[in-house]
Design a protein around this motif. Structure first.
Motif, PDB file in Angstrom:
ATOM      1  N   ALA A 128     -45.552 -14.642  33.769  1.00 48.80           N
ATOM      2  CA  ALA A 128     -46.292 -13.959  33.721  1.00 48.80           C
ATOM      3  C   ALA A 128     -46.782 -12.655  34.531  1.00 48.80           C
ATOM      4  O   ALA A 128     -47.080 -11.842  34.177  1.00 48.80           O
ATOM      5  CB  ALA A 128     -47.683 -14.781  33.032  1.00 48.80           C
ATOM      6  N   LEU A 129     -47.466 -13.262  35.194  1.00 46.40           N
ATOM      7  CA  LEU A 129     -47.194 -12.414  36.808  1.00 46.40           C
ATOM      8  C   LEU A 129     -46.235 -11.554  37.190  1.00 46.40           C
ATOM      9  O   LEU A 129     -46.612 -10.459  37.682  1.00 46.40           O
ATOM     10  CB  LEU A 129     -47.883 -12.831  38.193  1.00 46.40           C
ATOM     11  CG  LEU A 129     -48.516 -13.982  37.934  1.00 46.40           C
ATOM     12  CD1 LEU A 129     -48.979 -15.142  39.326  1.00 46.40           C
ATOM     13  CD2 LEU A 129     -49.710 -12.974  38.162  1.00 46.40           C
ATOM     14  N   PHE A 130     -44.761 -11.987  37.128  1.00 49.56           N
ATOM     15  CA  PHE A 130     -43.451 -11.115  37.297  1.00 49.56           C
ATOM     16  C   PHE A 130     -43.326  -9.811  36.945  1.00 49.56           C
ATOM     17  O   PHE A 130     -43.330  -9.378  37.226  1.00 49.56           O
ATOM     18  CB  PHE A 130     -42.086 -11.606  37.311  1.00 49.56           C
ATOM     19  CG  PHE A 130     -40.932 -11.653  37.660  1.00 49.56           C
ATOM     20  CD1 PHE A 130     -40.136 -10.489  39.206  1.00 49.56           C
ATOM     21  CD2 PHE A 130     -40.145 -10.877  36.666  1.00 49.56           C
ATOM     22  CE1 PHE A 130     -39.274  -9.978  38.636  1.00 49.56           C
ATOM     23  CE2 PHE A 130     -39.105 -10.773  36.915  1.00 49.56           C
ATOM     24  CZ  PHE A 130     -38.461  -9.768  38.291  1.00 49.56           C
ATOM     25  N   CYS A 190     -44.175  -6.679  37.255  1.00 54.09           N
ATOM     26  CA  CYS A 190     -42.556  -5.563  38.197  1.00 54.09           C
ATOM     27  C   CYS A 190     -43.152  -4.516  37.188  1.00 54.09           C
ATOM     28  O   CYS A 190     -42.510  -3.158  37.447  1.00 54.09           O
ATOM     29  CB  CYS A 190     -41.958  -6.542  37.463  1.00 54.09           C
ATOM     30  SG  CYS A 190     -40.313  -6.196  38.337  1.00 54.09           S
ATOM     31  N   SER A 191     -43.290  -4.594  36.534  1.00 54.96           N
ATOM     32  CA  SER A 191     -43.843  -3.725  35.296  1.00 54.96           C
ATOM     33  C   SER A 191     -44.584  -2.355  35.570  1.00 54.96           C
ATOM     34  O   SER A 191     -44.858  -1.015  35.481  1.00 54.96           O
ATOM     35  CB  SER A 191     -44.139  -3.934  33.553  1.00 54.96           C
ATOM     36  OG  SER A 191     -43.369  -5.153  33.246  1.00 54.96           O
ATOM     37  N   VAL A 237     -38.723  -4.680  44.256  1.00 63.13           N
ATOM     38  CA  VAL A 237     -38.127  -5.393  42.309  1.00 63.13           C
ATOM     39  C   VAL A 237     -37.415  -6.428  43.396  1.00 63.13           C
ATOM     40  O   VAL A 237     -37.241  -7.838  42.375  1.00 63.13           O
ATOM     41  CB  VAL A 237     -36.346  -4.348  41.619  1.00 63.13           C
ATOM     42  CG1 VAL A 237     -36.764  -5.399  40.623  1.00 63.13           C
ATOM     43  CG2 VAL A 237     -37.474  -3.728  40.935  1.00 63.13           C
ATOM     44  N   GLY A 238     -36.293  -6.491  44.163  1.00 66.58           N
ATOM     45  CA  GLY A 238     -36.242  -7.890  44.895  1.00 66.58           C
ATOM     46  C   GLY A 238     -37.256  -8.662  45.725  1.00 66.58           C
ATOM     47  O   GLY A 238     -36.547  -9.568  45.131  1.00 66.58           O
ATOM     48  N   LEU A 254     -42.321 -18.855  43.890  1.00 61.62           N
ATOM     49  CA  LEU A 254     -43.773 -19.504  42.992  1.00 61.62           C
ATOM     50  C   LEU A 254     -42.988 -20.345  41.743  1.00 61.62           C
ATOM     51  O   LEU A 254     -44.442 -20.890  41.131  1.00 61.62           O
ATOM     52  CB  LEU A 254     -44.778 -18.751  42.915  1.00 61.62           C
ATOM     53  CG  LEU A 254     -45.092 -17.569  44.426  1.00 61.62           C
ATOM     54  CD1 LEU A 254     -46.031 -16.504  43.473  1.00 61.62           C
ATOM     55  CD2 LEU A 254     -45.977 -18.140  44.795  1.00 61.62           C
ATOM     56  N   LEU A 255     -41.893 -20.353  41.350  1.00 64.93           N
ATOM     57  CA  LEU A 255     -42.063 -20.860  39.891  1.00 64.93           C
ATOM     58  C   LEU A 255     -42.341 -22.336  39.851  1.00 64.93           C
ATOM     59  O   LEU A 255     -42.780 -22.849  38.615  1.00 64.93           O
ATOM     60  CB  LEU A 255     -40.449 -20.611  39.940  1.00 64.93           C
ATOM     61  CG  LEU A 255     -39.513 -20.933  38.364  1.00 64.93           C
ATOM     62  CD1 LEU A 255     -40.385 -20.544  36.944  1.00 64.93           C
ATOM     63  CD2 LEU A 255     -38.238 -21.101  38.239  1.00 64.93           C
ATOM     64  N   GLU A 256     -41.370 -23.140  40.833  1.00 65.80           N
ATOM     65  CA  GLU A 256     -41.987 -24.800  40.937  1.00 65.80           C
ATOM     66  C   GLU A 256     -42.922 -25.218  40.873  1.00 65.80           C
ATOM     67  O   GLU A 256     -44.025 -25.418  41.010  1.00 65.80           O
ATOM     68  CB  GLU A 256     -41.392 -24.878  41.897  1.00 65.80           C
ATOM     69  CG  GLU A 256     -39.722 -25.647  41.500  1.00 65.80           C
ATOM     70  CD  GLU A 256     -39.809 -26.620  40.095  1.00 65.80           C
ATOM     71  OE1 GLU A 256     -40.288 -26.894  40.294  1.00 65.80           O
ATOM     72  OE2 GLU A 256     -38.392 -26.177  39.637  1.00 65.80           O
TER      73      GLU A 256
END
Length: 152
Positions: free
Chosen positions: A104-106, A110-111, A83-84, A93-95
């Protein structure tokens, strides 16, 4: 000097909040927006300092049961590291990809990593939550979020 775990944690949180506020005050300023991108981070930074001060003076003592709860089983350490890793990728990747795509990918990744098996529902939530947050922040609050590869 620092007798309880609460005091030790509160000092760490205050130092973290000071670094966070330093970064918040160095965010790029955007002209012609009523609420700039640094407003929410500044509020959160000061809130963290306030809560850490309250934690420092908290008189509750730690029981043996509380100490046992703090121990992390060895089988959960790889999950926490995974998760880290997802969080690190999100920040990186945010910027580049933008808020909507990265979030959406996160959420989906993660789920999936944590064992959620309803993939269609996971995909719907992974797209809807960042979409609603993007519209709310960008159009209702006039707070600019990273656009990334999307044209809006």
């Amino acid at each position: 000097m620092l007798k309880t775990m609460n005091q030790k944690v509160s000092i760490f949180l205050i130092l973290l909040a000071v670094g966070y506020l330093y970064a918040a005050y160095n965010l790029k300023k955007y002209p012609y927006v009523p609420v700039d991108a640094d407003a929410v981070p500044k509020v959160l930074g000061y809130l963290l300092i306030g809560l850490a001060i309250i934690l420092f003076f908290d008189k509750s003592s730690e029981t043996e049961e509380d100490k046992e709860k703090r121990d992390v089983p060895k089988k959960e350490i790889p999950i926490m590291l995974g998760v880290g890793g997802f969080i690190f990728l999100y920040i990186f990747l945010l910027e580049i990809l933008g808020f909507v795509v990265t979030s959406a990918l996160f959420i989906f990744g993660c789920s999936l990593f944590l064992g959620y098996s309803r993939h269609v529902m996971n995909a719907v939530v992974s797209i809807m939550v960042p979409g609603v947050l993007y519209v709310t922040f960008t159009y209702l609050l006039n707070i600019i979020l990273p656009q990334g590869i999307l044209p809006f």
